[in-house]
Design an enzyme around this catalytic site. Structure first.
Site, mmCIF file in Angstrom:
data_model
loop_
_atom_site.group_PDB
_atom_site.id
_atom_site.type_symbol
_atom_site.label_atom_id
_atom_site.label_comp_id
_atom_site.label_asym_id
_atom_site.label_seq_id
_atom_site.Cartn_x
_atom_site.Cartn_y
_atom_site.Cartn_z
ATOM 1 N N THR A 137 0.837 -1.217 0.000
ATOM 2 C CA THR A 137 0.000 0.000 0.000
ATOM 3 C C THR A 137 0.864 1.258 0.000
ATOM 4 O O THR A 137 0.581 2.218 -0.734
ATOM 5 C CB THR A 137 -0.904 0.059 1.248
ATOM 6 N N ASP B 297 -4.967 -0.657 -4.830
ATOM 7 C CA ASP B 297 -3.572 -0.344 -4.479
ATOM 8 C C ASP B 297 -2.581 -1.365 -5.025
ATOM 9 O O ASP B 297 -1.477 -1.026 -5.412
ATOM 10 C CB ASP B 297 -3.404 -0.122 -2.963
ATOM 11 N N HIS C 24 -8.494 -6.998 2.994
ATOM 12 C CA HIS C 24 -7.065 -7.339 3.114
ATOM 13 C C HIS C 24 -6.919 -8.833 3.380
ATOM 14 O O HIS C 24 -7.730 -9.415 4.094
ATOM 15 C CB HIS C 24 -6.436 -6.531 4.253
HETATM 16 C C1 GP9 Z 1 -2.276 -1.224 6.505
HETATM 17 C C2 GP9 Z 1 -2.773 -1.283 5.115
HETATM 18 C C3 GP9 Z 1 -2.456 -2.590 4.479
HETATM 19 O O1 GP9 Z 1 -2.346 0.004 7.118
HETATM 20 O O2 GP9 Z 1 -2.378 -0.193 4.392
HETATM 21 O O3 GP9 Z 1 -1.163 -2.637 4.097
HETATM 22 P P1 GP9 Z 1 -0.616 -3.627 2.972
HETATM 23 O O4 GP9 Z 1 -0.301 -4.917 3.648
HETATM 24 O O5 GP9 Z 1 -1.656 -3.805 1.921
HETATM 25 O O6 GP9 Z 1 0.571 -2.910 2.477
HETATM 26 MN MN MN Z 2 -2.682 -2.700 0.525
#
Ligand code: GP9
Ligand code: MN
Length: 616
Positions: free
Chosen positions: A296, A471, A412
């Protein structure tokens, strides 16, 4: 005769080390071939596979000579434990990320979202075989603690041979890949050419070495990247300035891949709201995920700075003290935009609290600004719906115009959601991760829909433009067969590439929009927004292209040196024709490979040398 006897005696002293070496060597070759899927295309590749770990293993085992006069059995066991540990960690990491562990990633392990919750899932009972040599050697060495004494002369001879083998294998690696070290970001190429152990040693040296770059950098180092990025072809379009002075609302859609758009599970849309939004927006349906280990944070970095992420680790964690010329800086200077990020996770995750200051944000609304309870949380934290609801109460009081980013979280890995929040049934593929994924995407879609409704209620909608983007991938290569099953697609390199596409939707209220199918990447989002806002400046020393006018044969560059152009795709050192999906002669990809090397190299120079400080 005596000489022969003498030599035999000498060799026999190394019998134990030799046996351990043989076991570790074979084990490494098996893991490389079967676990890392090393590409074997030529005789040289076979030769490299056979020799490139031999020298380094000999050196590692050679340390055991130096503990005492005798080869100490305990130090041999320790060497096996450490080497097997490194190999196994690489294997587990590779199974999830199809990538190799780097030094920086070890320092940000708390942010490695993928393998944390599911390390056990990545293990296989066959892995036990990797530890059999440890048991055999342990048993043997326990019985025979006193191993032969090795003279200093023998030690030097042994180590000379070992270093010589390393030298030969690195030289052979350079014959295979002449740009091996300039393309150090291509870790697959590195490991194939010089083996996993030499790669790790190089990686440690490289990471330590680049820390000195800021000390030796000077203003003249900015000349070539400035000239290169200035010469980018940046055509204007009649959309220039259509959103001048409007608020910018970016929505970072966690792990959202493009395949979910306009797709169904059990007859039900996975993303009904996004499907309706694309009808009424500029929808870019060929945008590729360009993030690397910073996930992200890498996508945030590209969008704010127009620079490539680092090949290893996250810039957010590694270079937060640098000077950046980011979107908040540009928009503040020109039109006094207020800038803020909204995200319901801990402020320190990805080092955001520190990095956002360098990026020029006025405010970061993080976990402590939200009411987070057990009921309104799942997986990493607050669910998207309460997140957006609570965010709006802050947003409505922000000075306008503002530049804001909302980072969702519910979708996620490993995609967990209570039953009452599952608005569509799980998919029914062989892969549970994929089955759950569609439900968390569906939930995210609903949360975004309600966010839009609230913004309309607050009167913010009409004065804003919306940039929604996925993302990075959510389904790693390991679980992709489930997506192929869901979509009825074949598992081919080209289809794998297609799954690296993330949605990009730019919604400008009152403007009709259209679907735009030219290729692009996340790095192109920044100049596209600036174009709509009517900003001509600010694009020096950044590598994106305005997506409305992007030249189609300019490669979309991935952080491992791979790329995609209108005609070709380059992945794992193989050049493919995108139309036929078949490998073609490598030289057809060479001109683009050169561009990739140049851009990634310049971007790295800017970051490692902190070059933007010279342009203030
Ligand atoms: C955590 C979110 C997820 O704050 O941004 O992170 P990732 O594992 O997708 O980099
Ligand atoms: Mn992410």
């Amino acid at each position: 005769m005596d000489k022969l006897k003498h030599l035999r005696q000498k060799v026999s002293k190394f019998r134990m080390v030799g046996a351990v070496l043989l076991l570790l060597w074979l084990k490494t070759i098996i893991v490389m071939a079967a676990g890392f899927n090393i590409t074997i295309q030529s005789f040289l590749d076979v030769l490299l596979l056979l020799i490139n770990s031999l020298g380094s293993l000999m050196i590692a085992l050679g340390f055991s000579f130096y503990f005492r006069k005798r080869i100490h059995s305990f130090s041999l066991i320790m060497a096996i434990v450490i080497i097997t540990g490194v190999l196994y960690a690489d294997l587990l990491y590779f199974r999830f990320y199809s990538d190799f562990v780097t030094l920086p990633i070890l320092f940000q392990f708390k942010n490695v979202g993928g393998i944390g919750p599911s390390t056990f899932e990545l293990m296989s009972p066959w892995d036990l075989l990797l530890f059999t040599d440890l048991i055999i050697a342990g048993w043997f060495l326990k019985k025979k603690r006193k191993l032969p004494t090795i003279t200093s002369k023998d030690k030097s001879a042994y180590l000379t041979i070992a270093f010589f083998i390393v030298l030969i294998s690195v030289a052979a690696g350079l014959v295979r890949s002449p740009y091996l070290f300039q393309e150090a970001y291509d870790r697959e190429q590195m490991v194939t050419a010089i083996g996993p152990y030499n790669y790790h040693v190089f990686d440690i040296g490289y990471v330590l070495g680049v820390n000195l770059n800021p000390l030796i950098a000077s203003k003249t180092d900015t000349d070539s990247p400035v000239n290169y990025t200035k010469s980018k072809k940046n055509d204007q379009s009649d959309l220039f300035g259509i959103a001048e002075g409007k608020n910018v609302i970016l929505i970072s859609m966690e792990s959202t891949q493009n395949f979910v758009i306009n797709n169904k599970v059990d007859g039900k849309d996975i993303t009904p709201f996004l499907n309706s939004l694309v009808e009424d927006s500029f929808y870019f349906d060929q945008i590729y995920d360009q993030t690397a280990q910073g996930k992200t944070s890498d996508s945030e970095f590209m969008i704010d700075t127009g620079l490539y992420p680092l090949a290893s680790g996250s810039v957010f964690v590694r270079k937060p003290e640098n000077t950046f010329k980011s979107m908040p800086h540009i928009l503040k200077k020109k039109d006094d935009y207020y800038s803020a990020v909204f995200h319901g996770n801990e402020a320190s995750f990805w080092n955001r609290d520190i990095m956002y200051e360098s990026l020029g944000y006025d405010r970061f609304y993080s976990k402590k600004d939200y009411e987070v309870t057990e009921e309104n949380s799942v997986n990493y934290g607050i669910k998207d719906l309460p997140f957006f609801t609570q965010s709006v109460s802050y947003l409505k009081d922000l000075p306008q115009p503002f530049y804001t980013r909302f980072i969702t979280l519910t979708n996620h890995f490993p995609f967990l959601l209570e039953e009452e929040d599952q608005l569509i049934p799980q998919a029914e593929t062989e892969v549970d991760v994929v089955n759950r994924y569609v439900t968390t995407v569906r939930y995210e879609d609903d949360a975004i829909k309600r966010f839009f409704e609230k913004l309309k209620d607050q009167g913010i909608y009409d004065d804003s433009i919306f940039v929604l983007y996925g993302d990075h991938y959510g389904i790693s290569e390991k679980y992709e067969p489930g997506v192929f099953e869901l979509l009825g697609m074949e598992d081919t390199p080209l289809n794998h590439l297609q799954l690296q596409q993330v949605p990009l939707i730019i919604h400008v209220p009152g403007v009709k929009g259209k679907t735009i199918s030219s290729i692009g990447g996340e790095i192109d989002i920044r100049p596209t927004i600036l174009h709509l806002l009517g900003k001509k400046s600010g694009e020096n020393l950044s590598f994106g292209h305005n997506l409305f006018t992007r030249v189609p044969n300019h490669p979309v560059i991935f952080r491992d040196g791979g790329f995609v152009t209108e005609k070709y795709m380059y992945k794992d050192n193989i050049c493919y024709n995108r139309k036929s999906g078949q490998p073609v002669l490598g030289n057809q990809c060479n001109p683009y490979k050169e561009i990739a090397r140049k851009e990634l190299g310049m971007s790295d120079d800017i970051i490692y040398g902190d070059l933007l400080r010279f342009l203030e």
